[in-house]
Design a protein around this motif. Structure first.
Motif, short mmCIF file in Angstrom:
data_model
loop_
_atom_site.label_atom_id
_atom_site.label_comp_id
_atom_site.label_asym_id
_atom_site.label_seq_id
_atom_site.Cartn_x
_atom_site.Cartn_y
_atom_site.Cartn_z
N VAL A 165 1.09 -1.19 -0.05
CA VAL A 165 0.03 -0.15 -0.12
C VAL A 165 0.97 1.20 0.02
CG1 VAL A 165 -1.81 1.27 1.26
CG2 VAL A 165 -1.70 -1.37 1.38
N ALA A 176 -3.55 4.22 6.50
CA ALA A 176 -3.64 2.56 6.13
C ALA A 176 -3.92 1.70 6.88
CB ALA A 176 -2.65 2.58 5.01
N GLN A 179 -7.11 1.72 9.08
CA GLN A 179 -8.26 1.18 8.28
C GLN A 179 -8.04 -0.17 8.08
OE1 GLN A 179 -8.35 3.69 4.77
NE2 GLN A 179 -8.46 5.45 5.79
N LEU A 181 -5.94 -1.52 5.97
CA LEU A 181 -5.40 -1.93 4.58
C LEU A 181 -3.90 -2.54 4.67
CD1 LEU A 181 -6.39 1.60 3.02
CD2 LEU A 181 -7.84 -0.75 3.01
#
Length: 272
Positions: A165, A176, A179, A181
């Motif tokens: 990411v 990130a 969340q 991710l």
């Protein structure tokens, strides 16, 4: 309150002091220095620069007579400006063979990146090899960050495997992680923590941060790149000597100690 932020006047004076040439200017022309926010190392109040590296430039302006014109840009654009010979300095910057083509590196400090997570439930990888071997492990990184050949190779592999990411800045990497991710990021702990502290929506994450050393990532030099394409030899020599003397005299290390809370630099920043 740390020394750099002790006076509320610093932010207001910084742009003036960095832009007004003292008598007997030591560089042949003003030095263009784009900068991107980076925790306590570089900060902005509007267009007014503050933090460790603007403070260093202010001191060097006084000692050399050079004029440093600091302006704010996004980090992704900062790298492109330097690579395309539209910036005189790249600061702060990790030493990189790719960057050596465009600039002359002057080391200022030693840094060590760590694996940073927000979860204490699962054991974190202790090496990049272990991280790569976990098929569901995703890493959030900041575009343009480099911490040596092993880091660069791991990032390239994770990108190929679609387990990377990529974010524009440190705050983006932190979001990130929040969340879900990605499971971790890699950077200096002090940079990550100081960014969380400066962002109201991220500050609650501070108590969750866990830092782990990675076997392949040892101490590396961080400093400033002087553009080979834009700066003449005379100006490069002046700047090379000024930055080098500041590092050798321990002034850069002192600015870090003044700028960061006591005890926050251990294990990730040290003098040359």
């Amino acid at each position: 309150m740390n020394a750099i932020w002790r006076s509320g006047l610093w932010g207001a004076w910084a742009a003036v002091l960095l832009a007004v040439p003292p008598a007997g200017a030591g560089c042949q022309r003003p030095i263009d220095v784009p900068m991107a926010p980076l925790g306590l190392s570089v900060s902005f109040d509007g267009e007014r620069a503050g933090g460790i590296y603007p403070a260093l430039l202010r001191e060097l302006a006084a000692s050399t007579g050079c004029v440093f014109q600091v302006h704010r840009v996004p980090r992704a654009r900062l790298l492109k400006l330097f690579e395309s010979a539209q910036a005189d300095l790249l600061i702060p910057a990790a030493a990189s063979p790719a960057r050596d083509r465009d600039g002359e590196f002057v080391p200022l400090i030693q840094v060590r990146a760590s694996l940073l997570t927000l979860s204490h439930e699962l054991p974190a990888p202790r090496s990049l090899a272990e991280l790569l071997a976990q098929p569901d492990f995703k890493l959030a990184v900041v575009r343009g960050f480099t911490f040596g050949a092993a880091y660069d190779a791991a990032v390239a592999t994770l990108r190929e495997r679609k387990r990377l990411v990529e974010e524009a800045d440190v705050a983006g990497a932190a979001r990130a992680l929040r969340q879900g991710l990605a499971q971790a990021t890699i950077m200096m702990t002090a940079t990550f923590v100081s960014t969380l502290a400066a962002e109201a929506d991220l500050a609650p994450l501070l108590k969750q941060v866990r830092s782990e050393a990675l076997e392949e990532l040892g101490w590396a030099e961080s400093g400033v790149y002087l553009s080979r394409q834009r700066l003449g030899e005379a100006d490069r020599r002046t700047l090379r000597q000024a930055f080098g003397q500041a590092a050798k005299a321990g002034r850069v290390w002192q600015l870090f100690n003044d700028g960061y809370p006591p005890g926050s630099l251990g294990g990730n920043v040290r003098p040359l």
